[in-house]
Design a protein around this motif. Sequence first.
Motif, mmCIF file in Angstrom:
data_model
loop_
_atom_site.group_PDB
_atom_site.id
_atom_site.type_symbol
_atom_site.label_atom_id
_atom_site.label_comp_id
_atom_site.label_asym_id
_atom_site.label_seq_id
_atom_site.Cartn_x
_atom_site.Cartn_y
_atom_site.Cartn_z
ATOM 1 N N ASP A 414 -52.324 34.257 29.245
ATOM 2 C CA ASP A 414 -52.545 34.979 30.500
ATOM 3 C C ASP A 414 -53.308 36.269 30.200
ATOM 4 O OD1 ASP A 414 -51.649 37.137 32.587
ATOM 5 O OD2 ASP A 414 -51.274 35.200 33.537
ATOM 6 N N ALA A 415 -54.437 36.469 30.879
ATOM 7 C CA ALA A 415 -55.332 37.592 30.569
ATOM 8 C C ALA A 415 -54.668 38.941 30.851
ATOM 9 C CB ALA A 415 -56.628 37.463 31.365
ATOM 10 N N ARG A 416 -53.808 39.024 31.825
ATOM 11 C CA ARG A 416 -53.226 40.316 32.199
ATOM 12 C C ARG A 416 -51.952 40.618 31.408
ATOM 13 N NH1 ARG A 416 -55.253 37.865 36.544
ATOM 14 N NH2 ARG A 416 -56.793 38.972 37.828
ATOM 15 N N SER A 417 -51.046 39.636 31.344
ATOM 16 C CA SER A 417 -49.740 39.893 30.726
ATOM 17 C C SER A 417 -49.715 39.599 29.236
ATOM 18 C CB SER A 417 -48.665 39.051 31.427
ATOM 19 O OG SER A 417 -48.899 37.666 31.184
ATOM 20 N N GLY A 418 -50.669 38.772 28.759
ATOM 21 C CA GLY A 418 -50.655 38.369 27.361
ATOM 22 C C GLY A 418 -49.646 37.280 27.080
ATOM 23 N N CYS A 419 -48.990 36.768 28.132
ATOM 24 C CA CYS A 419 -47.997 35.698 27.943
ATOM 25 C C CYS A 419 -48.681 34.358 27.721
ATOM 26 C CB CYS A 419 -47.086 35.612 29.173
ATOM 27 S SG CYS A 419 -46.060 37.063 29.438
ATOM 28 N N LEU A 420 -47.914 33.436 27.130
ATOM 29 C CA LEU A 420 -48.402 32.077 26.923
ATOM 30 C C LEU A 420 -48.345 31.323 28.249
ATOM 31 C CD1 LEU A 420 -49.240 29.776 24.904
ATOM 32 C CD2 LEU A 420 -46.796 29.191 24.815
ATOM 33 N N ASN A 421 -49.507 30.892 28.725
ATOM 34 C CA ASN A 421 -49.555 30.084 29.954
ATOM 35 C C ASN A 421 -49.354 28.604 29.685
ATOM 36 O OD1 ASN A 421 -49.895 32.147 31.715
ATOM 37 N ND2 ASN A 421 -52.062 31.743 32.170
ATOM 38 N N GLY A 422 -49.770 28.173 28.510
ATOM 39 C CA GLY A 422 -49.692 26.761 28.168
ATOM 40 C C GLY A 422 -50.542 26.480 26.946
ATOM 41 N N VAL A 423 -50.768 25.185 26.677
ATOM 42 C CA VAL A 423 -51.565 24.792 25.518
ATOM 43 C C VAL A 423 -52.541 23.696 25.920
ATOM 44 C CG1 VAL A 423 -49.819 25.391 23.789
ATOM 45 C CG2 VAL A 423 -49.813 23.104 24.815
ATOM 46 N N GLU A 424 -53.674 23.662 25.231
ATOM 47 C CA GLU A 424 -54.600 22.543 25.394
ATOM 48 C C GLU A 424 -54.330 21.542 24.280
ATOM 49 O OE1 GLU A 424 -59.378 21.423 25.640
ATOM 50 O OE2 GLU A 424 -58.756 23.524 25.465
ATOM 51 N N SER A 425 -54.177 20.268 24.652
ATOM 52 C CA SER A 425 -53.902 19.201 23.686
ATOM 53 C C SER A 425 -55.222 18.661 23.148
ATOM 54 C CB SER A 425 -53.113 18.076 24.349
ATOM 55 O OG SER A 425 -51.971 18.575 25.010
ATOM 56 N N LEU A 426 -55.370 18.690 21.832
ATOM 57 C CA LEU A 426 -56.621 18.272 21.199
ATOM 58 C C LEU A 426 -56.313 17.234 20.126
ATOM 59 C CD1 LEU A 426 -57.998 21.885 20.869
ATOM 60 C CD2 LEU A 426 -58.868 20.146 22.445
ATOM 61 N N ILE A 427 -56.966 16.080 20.226
ATOM 62 C CA ILE A 427 -56.643 14.971 19.331
ATOM 63 C C ILE A 427 -57.298 15.159 17.962
ATOM 64 C CG2 ILE A 427 -58.592 13.524 20.040
ATOM 65 C CD1 ILE A 427 -56.674 11.109 19.840
ATOM 66 N N ARG A 428 -56.587 14.711 16.934
ATOM 67 C CA ARG A 428 -57.100 14.639 15.568
ATOM 68 C C ARG A 428 -56.697 13.278 15.000
ATOM 69 N NH1 ARG A 428 -58.971 18.564 17.523
ATOM 70 N NH2 ARG A 428 -59.121 20.687 16.675
ATOM 71 N N TRP A 429 -57.421 12.869 13.958
ATOM 72 C CA TRP A 429 -57.112 11.585 13.308
ATOM 73 C C TRP A 429 -56.790 11.852 11.841
ATOM 74 C CZ3 TRP A 429 -61.166 7.057 12.723
ATOM 75 C CH2 TRP A 429 -60.543 5.951 12.128
ATOM 76 N N GLN A 430 -55.578 11.587 11.459
ATOM 77 C CA GLN A 430 -55.156 11.762 10.068
ATOM 78 C C GLN A 430 -55.400 10.445 9.339
ATOM 79 O OE1 GLN A 430 -53.845 14.845 8.780
ATOM 80 N NE2 GLN A 430 -54.445 13.754 6.917
ATOM 81 N N HIS A 431 -56.629 10.317 8.818
ATOM 82 C CA HIS A 431 -57.028 9.067 8.174
ATOM 83 C C HIS A 431 -56.435 9.008 6.771
ATOM 84 C CE1 HIS A 431 -59.629 5.916 6.500
ATOM 85 N NE2 HIS A 431 -59.908 5.581 7.751
ATOM 86 N N PRO A 432 -55.902 7.846 6.368
ATOM 87 C CA PRO A 432 -55.257 7.772 5.047
ATOM 88 C C PRO A 432 -56.199 8.015 3.877
ATOM 89 C CG PRO A 432 -55.401 5.594 6.092
ATOM 90 C CD PRO A 432 -55.759 6.600 7.121
ATOM 91 N N GLN A 433 -57.480 7.698 4.026
ATOM 92 C CA GLN A 433 -58.436 7.918 2.930
ATOM 93 C C GLN A 433 -59.294 9.167 3.146
ATOM 94 O OE1 GLN A 433 -58.345 4.416 4.101
ATOM 95 N NE2 GLN A 433 -56.786 4.219 2.495
#
Length: 648
Positions: A414-433
Motif C-alpha cells: 500500500d503506497a500510503r500506509s506501507g502495509c502489505l496489500n497482497g502478493v502477485e503469484s509468479l510461476i517458476r519451473w524447478q527442472h531436475p537437470q
Amino acid sequence: MLHANQAAHAWQGSLERDPWVGGMSPQARSRFFQRLSDLGAVDEFEVCWSGGGTPTWALISARLIDYQGQRAVLSTFTPINKMKLMESRLELWAKVFEASAESLIVMDADMRIITVNQAFRRHSLYDLVELVGKRPGFLLAPDNSPEQLDSLRRTLARRGYWQGEISVQRKSMESYPAWLVMNAVRDLDGVTTHFIASSLDISERKASERQIEHMAHHDALTGLANRHVSKLRLAAAIAQARRSGEKVGVLFVDLDRFKHVNDALGHHVGDALLQSVSKRLLQLVREGDTVSRLGGDEFVVILNGIGDAQAIAALLDARLIPAMREPHQVEGNELYVSCSVGVAVYPDHGDDMDTLMRHADAAMYQAKSGGRDHARMFTPQMQEQQLQQLHLESDLRHAAERQELVLYYQPRIDARSGCLNGVESLIRWQHPQHGLIAPDSFIPAAEESGLIVSIGAWVIREACRQQVAWREAGMGDIAVSINLSAIQLKSGGLAATLREVLREFAVTPGQVEFELTESILMDNVDDTIATLHAIKALGFALSIDDFGTGYSSLNYLCRFPLDKLKIDMSFVQDIHGSPQNLAVTKTIVGLGHTLGLSVTAEGVESAADADVLRHAGCDELQGYYFARPMPQAQFIVWLAQSAAPRAA
C-alpha cells in the motif's frame, strides 16, 4: 378377278373379292387409278399391300388391256420388303451419322473425303463442299509431331485401326485437341474400300486435366507452388548445384502477428492479405526462383544459383524485409505486416532437402523469438537450441504431475500506509537437470503447444490453496493476484475451472485478482467482455497489467469490468530524469481514479521511486525495492522480518 397366276394368289387372298379394296389404302388406291386413267399405264407404284393378309411392301406395275373381249387391268406385283428394310436401315444410319456428337469423316480407299457429318462441320468450320474429294492432311494442325503422324499411317496400314490424341486445325487456323479413331473398311476379299475417322473434341477434358494438375501442384488461395512442388524444385536445385558448384538458398518466411489481422478483420481480409504478400514475394525474386506457400502464413523461397551467402543477406536487407514492411491495400484497409525469415544455404547448412528445410525453419523461429521483423541465418547453435527446446517442451508436459512447478510471490505494498496489500503469484519451473527456469523460457512454448491451459489451471489452484494455507496458519487473508494468458481466456473452460476452485478451496473471491495485459483484452473484444463479466460474477477482481504499452481505447476501457490498472515498469524507470515518463504516470493515475479504479506501479527499485509515485497518487507499489519474487517459505520469513505489516 379374271385371272391370277400361282404366285399372285398369295397377294390376293380371295379371288372373289376386289383386290384393290383390301390391298391398298383409299388414298393410295385413288392415286394409283388416277395415274392409270391419265396415262393408261403405271410403273413401279410403291405401296404397302395388305391384300394377302400380312402387309408387305411391293412395286405394282399396271396396263389397261382388252382381255377376252373385256377392258381389264393387267398388274404385276414385285415384293421389295428386303429393299425397304435396307432403305430403312440406311435412313437410320444417315440420321445417326448426322446426329452423332462425334465428328465423322468417310473417305474412299485413296483417303479422299466422301462425306462428313454435321458435328465435324460444326467443329472444323468447313462446309461439305470444301472438303469432298480432298485428302484430310490439311485438317491436321502443325503442332502434331511427324513421328506421331508417321505412327498413325503405319499402324493404320498394318492393323487397319489407330486411336490416339491429335490436334485438329479449324478453318479459322485455330486448333483443338481431339481423340481420333481411324478404321479401315474392307470387302469380303479383304480389300480396303473406305476409311472411317471419328473424333471427339476433348478441349474441356484437357482444360479440366490442366486445372486438376494445377490444383495438385499449386496453393488454391495464392496460386503459388505448394509444399509438394517446393520439395521437388528444391531437390532439383540441389542436384543442379552439385553439378555447377553453386549454392542454393532456402528462405522460410513467416508473417508476424498475422493472426491479429484474421481475428480483427476476418478471414476474408486475411486471405486477401496473403494474396497480396504472395504477389509481392514473386516480384522480389528472379525468374527461375521458387516462391511457395506451405500453409497458413508460412512461405518458402528457393533461390537457385547463388554465389555466396552474402548475396542472400543483401537480398533480404535491401529488398525483401523492407518491401514486406510497405503497406498492403486490402479491401479498403491499409494493412502493415512484417515478416520473420530463416535462411539455410546449400551446402553450408546441409546437403539434402530435409536438412535444409529443417534448418531454415529453425532459423525462422530464432528470428521470431529475437524480436521479429528481421532475418536470421542458420547456425549450428540453433540446432542445439532447437533440440533443447524440444526436450524442454517434452519435459514441460510432465512438469505439473512431477511437482516441478512452483509459485513465487512478490509483495504488493500500500503506497500510503506501507502495509502489505497482497502478493502477485509468479510461476517458476524447478527442472531436475536445468535448475530453476524463469517463465519467459517456457511460457511461450506452453502457449504454442496449448499446455498453458492446464498449467494456468494449476497456477490458479495452487495460488488459492496457498492463500487458504496462509489463513489456516494464522497469517490472515493475504490477497493473491494471478496472471492469465490469452489462450486461457479463449479456451472456454476458464469459468468452469474457477467454479471448481471455489468449491474446493474456501477462498474469498474478492481476495483473488486476475491480471490481463491490454493486448489480451483487445483481442476479440466482445467475447473478452463476456468472459470477464462471467469472472466478475463469481466475485473475483480484475486488473490490466503493463498498462500504457498496449492500444486499448477509452471506449473499451469503460466497458471492461475492471478493478485496477497496473502501470508498466517502463514508465517507472527513469521517472526522475524523464518528465515524459512522470507525465504519463500521472495521466494513467488520473485516468484510473476517474474510472473508479485503483492504480499500482510496478518496477519500484528505490525509495526515491516510491516517493515520486506516492506523490503522483499511486495506490499500490510493487518492485525490487520492497522484495523480489520468492518462494512461499521465504515469503513467510520476509513477512516476519519486514517492516510492512499486513493490511487490515
